[in-house]
Structure formats: C-alpha cells, structure tokens
Design a protein around this motif. Structure first.
Motif, short mmCIF file in Angstrom:
data_model
loop_
_atom_site.label_atom_id
_atom_site.label_comp_id
_atom_site.label_asym_id
_atom_site.label_seq_id
_atom_site.Cartn_x
_atom_site.Cartn_y
_atom_site.Cartn_z
N THR A 1 -4.31 0.69 -0.12
CA THR A 1 -4.35 -0.59 -0.32
C THR A 1 -2.73 -1.18 -0.06
OG1 THR A 1 -6.17 -0.45 -1.95
CG2 THR A 1 -4.68 -2.52 -1.97
N LEU B 1 -6.74 5.45 -2.77
CA LEU B 1 -7.11 4.31 -2.36
C LEU B 1 -5.82 3.14 -2.54
CD1 LEU B 1 -9.08 2.37 -1.47
CD2 LEU B 1 -10.06 2.06 -3.63
N ASN C 1 -15.10 -0.12 1.78
CA ASN C 1 -15.18 0.84 0.50
C ASN C 1 -15.07 -0.21 -0.72
OD1 ASN C 1 -14.18 2.36 -1.61
ND2 ASN C 1 -12.83 3.44 -0.51
N LEU D 1 -11.72 -0.08 4.90
CA LEU D 1 -11.20 -0.35 3.57
C LEU D 1 -12.04 -1.44 3.10
CD1 LEU D 1 -7.47 0.13 3.81
CD2 LEU D 1 -8.99 1.27 2.12
#
Length: 117
Positions: A29, A25, A64, A61
């Motif tokens: 990011t 992640l 999430n 994203l």
C-alpha cells in the motif's frame, strides 16, 4: 522536484517491485501511495511506471478486498496513471483495471470505495 530525483535515481522499479512483492499489505500500500505521488502531474513518471510493469500490481491491489483501507491509494494510482495518457489507459484496461474498479463500486461490503473509485 523530488519526483525527478527519484526517477533519475532509478527509484520507480523498486517501488513497483514493492507494490507487487512487498511482504505485507501495508508495504504494498505504501508503495502504491508513492507511485500515486510519482504519477501525479508527471507524464514522464506515468510512462516510467508503465514501462516498469507497474500497472499490473496496482490492479491486483485494487482487487484485494481483504484490507479496504488501502483501496484509495491503489484506485488513485490508476487514476493518476490514466490521466492524459492513452497508452496507460489501454494498459489499465488490458490488465483488468476497469473490471476491478467496477467490481469495487459494486461491492456492498465496502461502501466507502464508491467514492474512492
């Protein structure tokens, strides 16, 4: 400008790939953050990100919520992509971006996102 040099060197597609397929992640990011900076104030980069299929991974994203600290990067990226670009606005809507941002605003478990979205 570095934005121009990155775009001319073919750097947008790898950033989109990393935002979509990064192993962690954190990698996704950081790619979203880089795409945010690329899109800021650059209509050419906004178009290039859309044409590289970059909107879908950013919407994913935003949806999430497993690591809320990344959400400001992804929400900012969508904001920058939508800025003064009607085609990107349509693409964000079609990819589910509006629904994802609204859901973010309603998520009571993540209060900080109200400001970021």
């Amino acid at each position: 400008k570095n934005q121009l040099a990155i775009r001319e060197a073919g750097g947008i597609a790898p950033l989109v790939s990393l935002a979509r397929d990064g192993a962690t992640l954190q990698q996704r990011t950081y790619a979203a953050a880089a795409l945010t900076n690329m899109a800021a104030g650059s209509a050419e980069d906004q178009i290039a990100i859309r044409e590289a299929s970059g909107i879908g991974p950013l919407v994913a994203l935003v949806g999430n919520k497993s690591a809320p600290h990344h959400l400001h990067f992804t929400a900012a990226a969508l904001w920058k992509l939508a800025d003064c670009d009607p085609e990107n606005q349509v693409a964000i809507r079609e990819e589910g971006g509006i629904a994802a941002l609204v859901a973010l605003l309603h998520d009571s478990d993540i209060p900080q996102q109200r400001e970021e979205a």
